[in-house]
Design an enzyme around this catalytic site. Structure first.
Site, mmCIF file in Angstrom:
data_model
loop_
_atom_site.group_PDB
_atom_site.id
_atom_site.type_symbol
_atom_site.label_atom_id
_atom_site.label_comp_id
_atom_site.label_asym_id
_atom_site.label_seq_id
_atom_site.Cartn_x
_atom_site.Cartn_y
_atom_site.Cartn_z
ATOM 1 N N PHE A 14 0.799 -1.219 0.000
ATOM 2 C CA PHE A 14 0.000 0.000 0.000
ATOM 3 C C PHE A 14 0.828 1.264 0.000
ATOM 4 O O PHE A 14 1.748 1.428 0.815
ATOM 5 C CB PHE A 14 -0.888 0.060 1.256
ATOM 6 N N ASP A 15 0.461 2.174 -0.897
ATOM 7 C CA ASP A 15 0.788 3.567 -0.672
ATOM 8 C C ASP A 15 -0.074 4.001 0.516
ATOM 9 O O ASP A 15 -1.195 3.524 0.680
ATOM 10 C CB ASP A 15 0.442 4.388 -1.916
ATOM 11 N N VAL A 16 0.449 4.895 1.346
ATOM 12 C CA VAL A 16 -0.271 5.292 2.555
ATOM 13 C C VAL A 16 -0.853 6.697 2.440
ATOM 14 O O VAL A 16 -2.055 6.909 2.607
ATOM 15 C CB VAL A 16 0.649 5.193 3.792
ATOM 16 N N THR A 19 -3.731 7.480 -0.255
ATOM 17 C CA THR A 19 -4.553 6.291 -0.485
ATOM 18 C C THR A 19 -5.348 5.940 0.769
ATOM 19 O O THR A 19 -6.545 5.693 0.710
ATOM 20 C CB THR A 19 -3.672 5.097 -0.888
#
Length: 239
Positions: A14-16, A19
């Protein structure tokens, strides 16, 4: 939608920021609070455009430490005073940025099925706050402090791939989930891993606070929210 099956993945990376964490909302709220104290108002989309241009300067620092420099650069264009204390306050606001309303619950649902790995260009001190905001859903985390580089540098991804291989996994078992076409979706395609675009700005024009990609990459999976991804996963039979 492609022919891939969400059941084939073991890891979701995951991009945090952008996102899962609403950094645009955080930036606009922080700048708006400062503006109100000085008897003025800001236009949110204008502030995000100025932020984007300043953030991706050649002399940019690590994020979100760089917000001190960014504030100093964009404040006059927003009618705000250039004060070191205000720049530091802007940086510290990252500790209070909120998750998107659907993020924590969706991540908890996804964690029942996959190993979730954070891949963020933010520094570790910031991720510590973001992770708590999200309910600490991650199996492993990678920050710019760990990798020494930022996405979309392939070296960032390579370090995560190496970790997953040590964990007994393979690239074919990874689905990379992100909102940024520039930082994540394009490079994940180039590196041969499946991707899922969470189009957080589907109801807005432009790219907001995120740099625009040189070209658009059609994702393998496409949703408007994390809740939609979690719902799709819930409809996939368990293997």
């Amino acid at each position: 939608m492609c022919r891939m099956d969400l059941a084939q993945f073991r890891y979701l990376t995951f991009d945090v920021v952008g996102t899962l964490i609403d950094f645009e909302g955080g930036i606009v709220a922080s700048m708006g609070e400062i503006a109100a104290e000085f008897g003025t108002q800001i236009d949110g989309e204008q502030a995000l455009g100025l932020y984007r241009a300043a953030r991706y300067a050649a002399d940019a620092d690590r994020f979100p430490d760089d917000l001190v420099r960014v504030y100093d650069e964009i404040a006059p264009q927003l009618g705000l005073p250039r004060q070191a204390a205000l720049g530091e306050r802007f940086r510290e606001s990252a500790k209070h940025w909120q998750a998107f309303p659907d993020s924590a619950a969706a991540m908890a649902r996804l964690a029942r099925r996959y190993r979730l790995i954070a891949m963020t260009n933010a520094r570790r001190w910031a991720l510590d706050h973001f992770e708590r905001e999200l309910g600490s859903p991650f199996y492993a985390t990678f920050t710019v402090d760990d990798t020494g580089t930022e996405k979309p540098d392939p070296a960032f991804f390579t370090q995560v791939f190496d970790y997953i291989e040590r964990d007994g996994g393979a690239k074919s078992q990874i689905l990379h989930v992100a909102q940024s076409q520039y930082h994540d979706i394009g490079i994940s395609r180039q590196l041969g891993i499946a991707n899922c675009w969470i189009e957080r700005r589907h109801d807005k024009q432009g790219y907001g606070g995120t740099i625009a990609p040189a070209s658009f990459t059609k994702p393998d999976f496409h949703f408007h929210s994390m809740a939609e991804l979690a719902d799709a996963v819930d409809h996939v039979p368990a293997t």
